[in-house]
Design a protein around this motif. Sequence first.
Motif, PDB file in Angstrom:
ATOM      1  N   ARG A 138       0.864  -1.185   0.000  1.00 18.13           N
ATOM      2  CA  ARG A 138       0.000   0.000   0.000  1.00 18.13           C
ATOM      3  C   ARG A 138       0.898   1.231   0.000  1.00 18.13           C
ATOM      4  O   ARG A 138       1.897   1.269   0.716  1.00 18.13           O
ATOM      5  N   ARG A 190      -2.741   1.363  -9.766  1.00 15.61           N
ATOM      6  CA  ARG A 190      -3.601   0.180  -9.812  1.00 15.61           C
ATOM      7  C   ARG A 190      -3.141  -0.781 -10.902  1.00 15.61           C
ATOM      8  O   ARG A 190      -3.213  -2.010 -10.730  1.00 15.61           O
ATOM      9  N   THR A 247      -1.943  -0.911  -4.141  1.00  9.72           N
ATOM     10  CA  THR A 247      -3.088  -0.247  -3.529  1.00  9.72           C
ATOM     11  C   THR A 247      -2.658   1.133  -3.051  1.00  9.72           C
ATOM     12  O   THR A 247      -1.665   1.268  -2.329  1.00  9.72           O
TER      13      THR A 247
END
Length: 265
Positions: free
Chosen positions: A183, A200, A205
């Motif tokens: 992330r 993406r 993420t």
Amino acid sequence: MTDLVERLVPDVLWVLFRRVVAPTGVIRPQGGGRVRAGDREVLAAILFVATSGCTWRQLPSVFGPAWPTVCRRFAQWSEAGVWARVHRVVLDELGARGELDWSRCAIGSVSVRAAKGLLTGPNPTGRGKSGSKIHLITGRNGLPLSLGISGANMHDSQGLKPLVRGIPPIRSRRGPRRRRPGRLRAGKGYGYNHLRRWLRSRGITHRIARKGVESSQRLGRHRWVVERTVSWPAGCRRLHRRYERKAEHFLAIAATRSCHRRLTK
């Protein structure tokens, strides 16, 4: 002098540095000449200059090598890409130990004064004075995974793609090498739809703050690690203001300083 060298270049850093820079013979094939200054003493002198902010001419003689030798070898190592390889070796070592947390990475930047040299520009937040900007991506524990430098007038969003691409394949405790964050968190300066789509497409993420939607009071809840890391130049006088004309030399000091700080923590 030995204690000072060992404190600036501990054994763990010296072993990793030796993986990148092989020992050089001190005996000249043709005979004569002076004995070559030791690499460990030169590395300690470079770290002293980076930390204290003194000029090369002001380098104390306690380290042994003369300041022209230290300056010349720093330039040689920078041109050969030694510092980038040392940074990668340190990341591999920490990754093999399981000390790199990829679950929540963050991206940020910091501007510094720069009188002259390549990759400088007018700083929009510093009354238009010439400066440079350090861009970096850190892991959850604040260790820089990728670094870059640009002029101070470059928008933060333009540094996202080069930084993500610049993350090297790093060893893990288990499984293959890794180079993608689980992330990635970023501030409002990176809030563009094309960047979100690009992340993406690479399976990353993102958590990018939205302009006009999220309050600035909560933006540092998870991005404080990168804010802490970009504050390190304040404690390293050679990074507080850029004196090097060549951008790669300045970035080399930043990478070396981050490795040194993590290994001597």
